[in-house]
Design a protein around this motif. Structure first.
Motif, mmCIF file in Angstrom:
data_model
loop_
_atom_site.group_PDB
_atom_site.id
_atom_site.type_symbol
_atom_site.label_atom_id
_atom_site.label_comp_id
_atom_site.label_asym_id
_atom_site.label_seq_id
_atom_site.Cartn_x
_atom_site.Cartn_y
_atom_site.Cartn_z
ATOM 1 N N GLY A 16 0.970 -1.058 -0.071
ATOM 2 C CA GLY A 16 0.103 0.201 0.271
ATOM 3 C C GLY A 16 1.012 1.034 -0.302
ATOM 4 O O GLY A 16 2.024 1.828 0.127
ATOM 5 N N ALA A 17 -0.088 2.161 0.233
ATOM 6 C CA ALA A 17 1.103 3.762 -0.159
ATOM 7 C C ALA A 17 1.084 4.127 1.169
ATOM 8 O O ALA A 17 1.680 3.674 2.244
ATOM 9 C CB ALA A 17 -0.148 4.739 -1.082
ATOM 10 N N GLY A 18 0.779 5.093 2.055
ATOM 11 C CA GLY A 18 0.787 5.650 3.182
ATOM 12 C C GLY A 18 1.298 5.119 3.770
ATOM 13 O O GLY A 18 1.936 5.459 5.185
ATOM 14 N N LEU A 45 7.104 2.517 -1.688
ATOM 15 C CA LEU A 45 5.862 2.277 -2.883
ATOM 16 C C LEU A 45 5.863 3.734 -3.717
ATOM 17 O O LEU A 45 5.460 4.844 -2.861
ATOM 18 C CB LEU A 45 4.892 1.664 -2.362
ATOM 19 C CG LEU A 45 4.938 0.662 -1.651
ATOM 20 C CD1 LEU A 45 3.945 -0.052 0.006
ATOM 21 C CD2 LEU A 45 5.613 -1.010 -2.314
ATOM 22 N N LYS A 46 5.231 2.995 -4.738
ATOM 23 C CA LYS A 46 4.968 4.276 -5.545
ATOM 24 C C LYS A 46 4.265 4.716 -6.434
ATOM 25 O O LYS A 46 3.260 5.664 -6.150
ATOM 26 C CB LYS A 46 6.107 4.626 -7.301
ATOM 27 C CG LYS A 46 5.535 5.709 -7.954
ATOM 28 C CD LYS A 46 6.517 5.038 -9.108
ATOM 29 C CE LYS A 46 5.770 6.092 -10.006
ATOM 30 N NZ LYS A 46 6.794 5.904 -11.388
ATOM 31 N N TYR A 47 3.417 3.047 -5.607
ATOM 32 C CA TYR A 47 1.476 3.076 -6.327
ATOM 33 C C TYR A 47 0.700 2.934 -4.849
ATOM 34 O O TYR A 47 0.816 1.831 -4.172
ATOM 35 C CB TYR A 47 1.143 2.523 -7.796
ATOM 36 C CG TYR A 47 2.357 2.444 -8.764
ATOM 37 C CD1 TYR A 47 1.588 3.171 -9.314
ATOM 38 C CD2 TYR A 47 3.756 1.701 -9.258
ATOM 39 C CE1 TYR A 47 2.960 3.744 -10.873
ATOM 40 C CE2 TYR A 47 4.149 2.280 -9.905
ATOM 41 C CZ TYR A 47 3.319 3.168 -11.237
ATOM 42 O OH TYR A 47 4.585 3.626 -12.412
ATOM 43 N N GLY A 48 -0.402 3.542 -5.329
ATOM 44 C CA GLY A 48 -0.909 3.796 -4.491
ATOM 45 C C GLY A 48 -2.451 2.978 -4.105
ATOM 46 O O GLY A 48 -2.317 2.320 -5.622
ATOM 47 N N PRO A 49 -3.034 1.568 -3.077
ATOM 48 C CA PRO A 49 -4.247 1.214 -3.417
ATOM 49 C C PRO A 49 -4.874 1.914 -4.242
ATOM 50 O O PRO A 49 -5.311 0.115 -4.970
ATOM 51 C CB PRO A 49 -5.044 1.762 -1.907
ATOM 52 C CG PRO A 49 -3.838 2.325 -1.417
ATOM 53 C CD PRO A 49 -2.467 2.809 -1.779
ATOM 54 N N ALA A 50 -5.308 2.551 -5.282
ATOM 55 C CA ALA A 50 -6.341 2.585 -6.257
ATOM 56 C C ALA A 50 -5.883 3.084 -7.324
ATOM 57 O O ALA A 50 -6.720 3.907 -8.536
ATOM 58 C CB ALA A 50 -7.121 4.048 -5.486
ATOM 59 N N PHE A 51 -4.244 3.019 -7.541
ATOM 60 C CA PHE A 51 -4.332 3.019 -8.982
ATOM 61 C C PHE A 51 -4.529 2.488 -10.078
ATOM 62 O O PHE A 51 -4.816 1.176 -10.035
ATOM 63 C CB PHE A 51 -2.001 2.414 -9.323
ATOM 64 C CG PHE A 51 -1.700 1.151 -9.006
ATOM 65 C CD1 PHE A 51 -1.481 0.791 -9.965
ATOM 66 C CD2 PHE A 51 -2.205 0.118 -7.855
ATOM 67 C CE1 PHE A 51 -1.182 -0.226 -10.023
ATOM 68 C CE2 PHE A 51 -1.543 -0.853 -8.350
ATOM 69 C CZ PHE A 51 -1.093 -2.182 -9.531
ATOM 70 N N GLU A 52 -4.658 3.146 -11.207
ATOM 71 C CA GLU A 52 -5.258 2.379 -12.145
ATOM 72 C C GLU A 52 -4.414 1.207 -13.306
ATOM 73 O O GLU A 52 -4.746 0.566 -14.083
ATOM 74 C CB GLU A 52 -6.162 3.390 -12.925
ATOM 75 C CG GLU A 52 -7.401 4.081 -12.059
ATOM 76 C CD GLU A 52 -7.328 5.147 -12.712
ATOM 77 O OE1 GLU A 52 -7.091 5.460 -14.178
ATOM 78 O OE2 GLU A 52 -8.453 5.722 -12.009
#
Length: 620
Positions: A16-18, A45-52
């Protein structure tokens, strides 16, 4: 020449992200746990949970068309110029290219991050406070190609199968995975030993998942040309053993629209061609038999690209930056053999290779001499060791004094092809080791002549090896070059039946437990491992543990630099050369993302067939 410790897609996991707390090895303190969508070695991590989708893909990439090329780096039991089995995950046989595309894994690597992975089969993962239990929640829609559901039972079966019967490149790395069990159809629990390496869960999460029902009645370790039941974006198509293998895109692939797959796997068909001879392969490319080529021979790149299709712009060529560590390419010396156990003998052998002459006269000045086991990266040792490195090195026993001085680098020759100063130094080292001259022969301390054979399955290095052999002859060393067929070559490497052999091992941005399979004492005794030189040193084992257990990137860098110093002091190989670019030649039928991934070429995964280009050059 080949790729490296087994890297599932390209090593790494991500969460996950933050909200993601830094991932620590066993013994560390974990923050309150939560469901995570990815993992990484140090929590970055670069991409958060909602990345497309990943930033390096074109989400609108058209589907269709074809890709054709050659296998350019190997993993597991793969050979570069032949194949006789579709199972690349065991020791037996020579595996076919592209089989990794037929299987899905729990998580997959993000190619623009050093080691991050995100969920594929697993929609999330939870980690216990002690870091020894990983619970993966599988996606209920996951399916094998026959429509059957892929469950946690399949995942547990697969991980234990690879641990117990997989290729040593896998099995040796995951020995500290103590169990994998299913708790229902969509819940997989994986447990690790307290001394497990930092990155082991990331490695496990990228292993292929097989059908337990399919392999229930089959011998997993057998060499076979039966297309296995997979779940990935491609399935096996036409197979011509030893010559070519085709892969067909699965039109109803269950995971095609997941964020980790958007903009990828666009070709309808992928075909890999095999050739026993590189010259024949190049002629086949020029005629259009295949359309993607990465050029590894500097002479051909400098002089061979003058054919009509290039002049007509039907074929284009370019150099693409390569930000990855260059890996370790060289002639590996088999220290299991009595003749090569003294490092002074090994150093003397290395002094007979004149890189400067070879680079200028044979390779058009295209390369830089390799010095480090972590070349072209921040992990390379330079100058004298730092205080942090010394703190790791001082407790170790029997280290040579040079480890605490300037990092060893191969000497620069005068470029004559027979540097007298270097040959004189080599002769002195041999005498220090107790060798004597009798007529034209160099005798080992026991009175036997020092002979050595360079073993290979491809004549590509012949022009470089022959001057090397002549210089060895000046010292009284009887050297020869033997080129054998790929099957015999693979068999001899598996049994460590060679004196010297040329090979390249790739290295990731975040090396970890997999290094034990290349430099660890246990691997030295394991048939088929990557420890070709037979390195078995408690000091090196200790540094490998420090790398695997590093709790921060700074600690990892320090441990890798310390290991680099000790490996270089051991003179286990004769380093060759490296380049920091990909040399590509393409029939002009491909489209590519505007922002390619930093740590991978991205082909064929992120590329696509450009119908307009193909029509222009008559290959639609």
């Amino acid at each position: 020449m080949t790729g490296a410790p087994w890297t599932p897609t390209r090593r790494g996991l991500v969460l996950g992200a933050g909200a993601l707390a830094a991932i620590r090895p066993s013994g560390g303190t974990w923050a309150a746990d939560a469901e995570r969508h990815g993992l990484s070695s140090f929590g970055e991590l670069k991409y958060g949970p909602a990345f497309e989708h990943f930033d390096y893909v074109n989400p609108m990439a058209p589907r269709g068309g074809r890709f054709s090329g050659q296998l350019s780096s190997s993993t597991g039991n793969q050979a570069l110029n032949t194949f006789n089995t579709l199972n690349i995950y065991v020791l037996r046989g020579e595996g076919a290219a592209g089989m990794n595309l037929t299987f899905d894994s729990l998580m997959v690597r993000a190619l623009d991050e050093p080691d991050a992975v995100y969920g594929l089969l697993a929609r999330s993962v939870a980690v216990s406070p002690d870091g020894l239990t990983y619970t993966f929640s599988l996606r209920p829609q996951a399916r094998f190609h026959d429509g059957s559901r892929l469950t946690a039972q399949d995942a547990a079966f697969s991980l234990k199968l690879l641990r117990d019967k997989g290729h040593p490149e896998i099995a040796e790395v995951i020995r500290a995975m103590t169990d994998a069990r299913a708790e229902g159809e969509d819940r997989l629990v994986v447990t690790f030993a307290p001394d497990r390496a930092r990155d082991l869960p990331l490695f496990v999460a990228q292993l292929p998942i097989f059908s337990a029902a399919y392999y229930g009645g089959r011998d997993f370790e057998a060499s076979t040309l039966e297309a296995p039941l997979g779940s990935g974006p491609y399935r096996v198509g036409a197979v011509d053993p030893g010559r070519s293998i085709g892969l067909e895109r699965v039109p109803d692939y269950w995971a095609a629209d997941l964020p980790v797959n958007v903009g990828q796997n666009s070709f309808d068909t992928i075909r890999y061609e095999y050739f026993r001879d590189r010259t024949v392969a190049f002629e086949a490319f020029k005629s259009g038999a295949f359309t993607f080529r990465e050029e590894f021979t500097a002479r051909v790149w400098a002089t061979g690209y003058d054919f009509p299709a290039l002049a007509e712009r039907r074929v284009v060529r370019e150099t693409v930056p390569d930000a990855r560590p260059s890996g370790t390419q060289g002639w590996w010396i088999n220290t299991r053999r009595e003749a090569f156990r003294d490092p002074r003998v090994r150093e003397a052998i290395g002094l007979c290779f004149d890189f400067e002459w070879s680079n200028r006269n044979l390779m058009y000045g295209a390369y830089t001499r390799t010095a480090s086991f972590f070349e072209n990266s921040d992990l390379k040792a330079t100058g004298k060791p730092s205080a942090e490195e010394i703190a790791l090195l001082e407790p170790l026993k029997d280290l040579p004094p040079e480890v605490f001085g300037e990092a060893w680098t191969p000497p620069v020759s005068d470029g004559s092809g027979q540097d007298r100063a270097l040959l004189k130094r080599a002769d002195a080292l041999l005498r220090e080791a107790g060798c004597t001259r009798q007529g034209g022969s160099l005798l080992l301390p026991g009175g036997q002549p020092l002979t050595l054979e360079f073993l290979d399955d491809d004549p590509v290095f012949q022009a470089v090896t022959q001057p090397f052999i002549r210089n060895l002859g000046l010292l009284g060393i009887r050297a020869s070059l033997r080129t054998v067929d790929p099957s015999q070559y693979q068999a001899r490497l598996k049994d460590f039946d060679f004196d010297l052999t040329a090979r390249r091992y790739a290295s990731g941005m975040t090396p970890g437990a997999e290094l034990r399979e290349t430099y660890g004492s246990r691997a030295a005794r394991t048939a088929g491992s990557n420890n070709l030189s037979g390195i078995a040193d408690p000091a090196i084992d200790s540094l490998l543990t420090a790398i695997a257990d590093a709790k921060s990137r700074a600690e990892l860098t320090t441990a890798c630099r310390a290991l680099d110093r000790v490996l270089r002091a051991g003179r286990y190989w004769v380093p060759m050369w490296y380049g920091s670019t990909h040399r590509l030649a393409l029939w002009d039928i491909y489209g590519r993302p505007a922002n390619p991934p930093k740590y991978d070429l991205g082909a064929p995964g992120t590329w696509w067939f450009d119908a307009d280009k193909a029509k222009r050059i008559g290959r639609d």
